[in-house]
Write an enzyme that holds these catalytic residues in place. Structure first.
Site, PDB file in Angstrom:
ATOM      1  N   HIS A  28      53.449  68.765  57.034  1.00 47.57           N
ATOM      2  CA  HIS A  28      53.645  67.731  58.047  1.00 47.57           C
ATOM      3  C   HIS A  28      53.346  68.319  59.414  1.00 47.57           C
ATOM      4  CE1 HIS A  28      55.444  64.449  60.311  1.00 47.57           C
ATOM      5  NE2 HIS A  28      55.382  63.765  59.207  1.00 47.57           N
ATOM      6  N   ASP A  68      56.155  61.387  51.345  1.00 43.64           N
ATOM      7  CA  ASP A  68      55.296  60.803  50.302  1.00 43.64           C
ATOM      8  C   ASP A  68      55.421  61.488  48.961  1.00 43.64           C
ATOM      9  OD1 ASP A  68      53.114  60.407  52.972  1.00 43.64           O
ATOM     10  OD2 ASP A  68      53.942  58.760  51.790  1.00 43.64           O
TER      11      ASP A  68
HETATM   12  C1  SDX Z   1      52.646  61.062  56.647  1.00 44.08           C
HETATM   13  O1  SDX Z   1      52.637  61.941  61.511  1.00 44.08           O
HETATM   14  C2  SDX Z   1      53.536  61.436  60.768  1.00 44.08           C
HETATM   15  O2  SDX Z   1      54.694  61.343  61.166  1.00 44.08           O
HETATM   16  C3  SDX Z   1      53.075  60.943  59.397  1.00 44.08           C
HETATM   17  C4  SDX Z   1      54.154  60.398  58.500  1.00 44.08           C
HETATM   18  C5  SDX Z   1      54.731  59.118  59.046  1.00 44.08           C
HETATM   19  O3  SDX Z   1      55.853  58.770  58.620  1.00 44.08           O
HETATM   20  O4  SDX Z   1      54.013  58.405  59.797  1.00 44.08           O
HETATM   21  O5  SDX Z   1      55.195  61.331  58.351  1.00 44.08           O
HETATM   22  C6  SDX Z   1      53.592  60.040  57.132  1.00 44.08           C
HETATM   23  O6  SDX Z   1      51.478  60.933  56.908  1.00 44.08           O
HETATM   24  C7  SDX Z   1      53.167  62.259  55.903  1.00 44.08           C
HETATM   25  C8  SDX Z   1      52.047  63.276  55.579  1.00 44.08           C
HETATM   26  C9  SDX Z   1      51.340  62.786  54.326  1.00 44.08           C
HETATM   27  N1  SDX Z   1      50.129  63.576  54.061  1.00 44.08           N
HETATM   28  C10 SDX Z   1      50.054  64.441  53.041  1.00 44.08           C
HETATM   29  O7  SDX Z   1      50.976  64.698  52.282  1.00 44.08           O
HETATM   30  C11 SDX Z   1      48.656  65.033  52.853  1.00 44.08           C
HETATM   31  C12 SDX Z   1      48.791  66.549  52.678  1.00 44.08           C
HETATM   32  N2  SDX Z   1      49.245  67.134  53.926  1.00 44.08           N
HETATM   33  C13 SDX Z   1      48.193  67.675  54.809  1.00 44.08           C
HETATM   34  O8  SDX Z   1      47.057  66.878  54.863  1.00 44.08           O
HETATM   35  C14 SDX Z   1      48.782  68.136  56.143  1.00 44.08           C
HETATM   36  O9  SDX Z   1      49.939  68.814  55.866  1.00 44.08           O
HETATM   37  C15 SDX Z   1      49.058  67.123  57.229  1.00 44.08           C
HETATM   38  C16 SDX Z   1      47.860  66.303  57.555  1.00 44.08           C
HETATM   39  C17 SDX Z   1      50.172  66.230  56.833  1.00 44.08           C
HETATM   40  C18 SDX Z   1      49.473  67.895  58.482  1.00 44.08           C
HETATM   41  O10 SDX Z   1      48.390  68.647  58.851  1.00 44.08           O
HETATM   42  P1  SDX Z   1      48.438  69.562  60.179  1.00 44.08           P
HETATM   43  O11 SDX Z   1      49.747  69.488  60.859  1.00 44.08           O
HETATM   44  O12 SDX Z   1      47.222  69.240  60.989  1.00 44.08           O
HETATM   45  O13 SDX Z   1      48.414  70.987  59.574  1.00 44.08           O
HETATM   46  P2  SDX Z   1      47.116  71.798  59.405  1.00 44.08           P
HETATM   47  O14 SDX Z   1      46.082  70.945  58.737  1.00 44.08           O
HETATM   48  O15 SDX Z   1      46.796  72.429  60.708  1.00 44.08           O
HETATM   49  O16 SDX Z   1      47.561  72.900  58.319  1.00 44.08           O
HETATM   50  C19 SDX Z   1      48.123  74.111  58.735  1.00 44.08           C
HETATM   51  C20 SDX Z   1      47.810  75.045  57.568  1.00 44.08           C
HETATM   52  C21 SDX Z   1      46.336  75.076  57.205  1.00 44.08           C
HETATM   53  O17 SDX Z   1      46.137  76.339  56.565  1.00 44.08           O
HETATM   54  P3  SDX Z   1      45.058  77.365  57.255  1.00 44.08           P
HETATM   55  O18 SDX Z   1      43.713  76.662  57.128  1.00 44.08           O
HETATM   56  O19 SDX Z   1      45.496  77.496  58.699  1.00 44.08           O
HETATM   57  O20 SDX Z   1      45.178  78.620  56.445  1.00 44.08           O
HETATM   58  O21 SDX Z   1      48.467  74.561  56.391  1.00 44.08           O
HETATM   59  C22 SDX Z   1      47.486  74.207  55.426  1.00 44.08           C
HETATM   60  C23 SDX Z   1      46.174  74.016  56.147  1.00 44.08           C
HETATM   61  O22 SDX Z   1      45.085  74.264  55.278  1.00 44.08           O
HETATM   62  N3  SDX Z   1      47.969  72.958  54.828  1.00 44.08           N
HETATM   63  C24 SDX Z   1      47.992  72.705  53.534  1.00 44.08           C
HETATM   64  C25 SDX Z   1      48.591  71.452  53.391  1.00 44.08           C
HETATM   65  N4  SDX Z   1      48.902  70.966  54.604  1.00 44.08           N
HETATM   66  C26 SDX Z   1      48.513  71.905  55.492  1.00 44.08           C
HETATM   67  N5  SDX Z   1      47.554  73.445  52.472  1.00 44.08           N
HETATM   68  C27 SDX Z   1      47.731  72.876  51.258  1.00 44.08           C
HETATM   69  N6  SDX Z   1      48.314  71.666  51.056  1.00 44.08           N
HETATM   70  C28 SDX Z   1      48.740  70.942  52.084  1.00 44.08           C
HETATM   71  N7  SDX Z   1      49.297  69.748  51.874  1.00 44.08           N
END
Ligand code: SDX
Length: 426
Positions: free
Chosen positions: A304, A361
């Site tokens: 998140h 989720d």
């Molecule tokens: C919702 O914003 C909100 O409040 C949203 C929400 C709401 O109520 O409105 O809470 C609802 O959207 C919840 C989130 C649902 N999405 C998912 O579950 C999809 C999987 N999650 C990722 O896509 C991600 O965690 C995000 C999009 C939710 C957050 O992404 P960020 O904050 O931009 O984090 P990032 O992409 O910069 O990741 C930081 C690191 C990275 O690793 P490095 O490349 O730096 O080595 O963490 C990794 C990312 O690759 N990473 C993950 C991951 N999420 C982040 N690696 C594996 N699996 C994941 N789910």
């Protein structure tokens, strides 16, 4: 409201940037003075940008705290009905008994949709994704309320909020019924909000003895509450940006639905079930985790932007999941698989180093599946619930003067060059 100033020196010029404190959370640095500096601020993904002031929802990502108008999410989900939470989001406080009765009655009065709207559904293929239908029909609602679309009129804004909150369950159920080839069910105003939605989803005109299930109804209502609002997330920011142009609220909510559909946002609950299907059994988890670590796939339902500890909604969702599966006597292998995934992830340095925990989720899809709701409807239910949050932010924006949102950019394209005729181009 500025307490002290931050100082920025650039190109030999010093700028005093006011620091403004809120009630809770991080103070902000007002960078308006950059206008004179010849620079823009640069923050792709708005990771450190607060574009608005708001009183609706507060999140402390480090503590895993979520407050709606100051009320903790777990206390709301476990004690209030969704419509009470919607009232608080709209009006600032939980309703008194009298306000609750009046608000619930207003919602009941507006659950039906114009019969012409039914024809919009007939334009879609039966296998259209229900989110595609929702984006279309919610935006189209504005065509039925020309007389109440003056966004500068407070009464028009108020009745539109009621209409949207009241009609989203009806439209959502219609999008499901259409995909099933079943007749639409009219709302029953002797049912409460969640009961009505489940009735319109699963009853048929032939049902002479449709029975409500209190456990499922309570779980559905809790799921609505857990998705009601979440500060300036991508879809809420979309609603605000669309609203800043003066666009009508139905169009703004349709824009929010479109933004929510993405798998990184509200589409994640659907993606979690697809991921669990792909993994299949607990034995396949280690191999799948290697794909996650190699960044081939993401662990959907984890991570998140704000919560770097735990998502308080996920905890309530997990409790609700256990309650529903036990009450229904369902031993869903997907729940065991999800719990195995969660356990492994919470012990794995890759996830710990990146502060990746289950979000709202991760478990919601398992409950919805247990209730009998198809995966394709998961994000529709998220949109249904988030409508009270979206429209509250839209109303909050309209409650004070605002400017059209118009971000700038860092331009890295071509410098000026002369036009070349097609015959002279290489
Ligand atoms: C919702 O914003 C909100 O409040 C949203 C929400 C709401 O109520 O409105 O809470 C609802 O959207 C919840 C989130 C649902 N999405 C998912 O579950 C999809 C999987 N999650 C990722 O896509 C991600 O965690 C995000 C999009 C939710 C957050 O992404 P960020 O904050 O931009 O984090 P990032 O992409 O910069 O990741 C930081 C690191 C990275 O690793 P490095 O490349 O730096 O080595 O963490 C990794 C990312 O690759 N990473 C993950 C991951 N999420 C982040 N690696 C594996 N699996 C994941 N789910």
């Amino acid at each position: 409201m500025a307490d002290t100033n931050a100082k920025l020196t650039v190109n030999g010029e010093e700028y005093e940037l006011p620091i403004i404190k809120g009630t809770l959370g991080r103070p902000v640095i007002d960078i308006a003075a950059l206008q004179e500096s010849g620079f823009w601020s640069y923050d792709p993904g708005f990771k450190v940008t607060a574009p608005v002031e708001s009183k609706i929802t507060y999140i402390d990502g480090g503590k895993g705290e979520l407050l709606h108008r100051g009320y903790p999410i777990d206390e709301l989900a476990n004690n209030a009905e969704y419509l009470e939470v919607a009232y608080a989001l709209l009006h600032g406080d939980l309703p008194t008994a009298e306000q609750k009765a009046e608000f619930f009655e207003k919602i009941r009065e507006h659950t039906a949709v114009h019969d012409q709207l039914r024809k919009f559904f007939e334009g879609f293929r039966r296998d259209a994704h229900p989110m595609a239908i929702m984006v279309g029909v919610v935006g189209a609602l504005s065509a039925f309320y020309h007389e109440d679309l003056d966004v500068s009129n407070e009464e028009h804004r108020e009745i539109t909020a009621i209409r949207l909150i009241a009609k989203m369950p009806t439209l959502a159920a219609m999008s499901y019924k259409y995909s099933q080839g079943e007749p639409f069910m009219y709302p029953r105003n002797d049912f409460n909000y969640a009961e009505n939605f489940l009735y319109m989803m699963f009853a048929t005109p032939a049902d002479v003895d449709y029975e409500k299930n209190d456990v499922i109804t309570r779980a559905m209502d809790k799921i609505f509450t857990l998705h009601a609002d979440h500060e300036q997330n991508a879809s809420t920011s979309t609603v605000r940006l669309a609203g800043s142009t003066g666009a009508n609220p139905y169009a703004c909510i349709a824009a929010g639905i479109a933004a929510l559909w993405g798998p990184s946002h509200g589409g994640a609950n659907e993606a979690v079930l697809e991921m669990l299907d792909e993994i299949g059994t607990v034995e396949n988890v280690p191999e799948f985790m290697e794909k996650v670590k190699s960044r081939e796939v993401k662990l959907m339902g984890f991570g998140h932007r704000v919560y770097k500890n735990f998502d308080p909604r996920a905890q309530v969702m997990k409790e609700t999941c256990d309650e529903v599966l036990e009450a229904l006597g369902i031993n869903d292998p997907k729940l065991e698989l999800a719990m195995a995934l969660e356990k492994i992830a919470l012990e794995d340095p890759f996830f710990i180093e990146r502060n990746l925990y289950p979000n709202v989720d991760f478990y919601s899809g398992i409950i919805l599946k247990a209730i009998g709701i198809p995966t394709s409807m998961f994000t529709v239910i998220f949109a249904l619930a988030r409508t009270s949050g979206w429209i509250s932010h839209w109303l909050e924006m309209h409650s004070a003067p605002f400017k059209i949102g118009r971000p700038r950019q860092l331009y890295t394209g071509e410098t000026r060059r002369d036009f070349v005729k097609v015959e002279d181009r290489k």
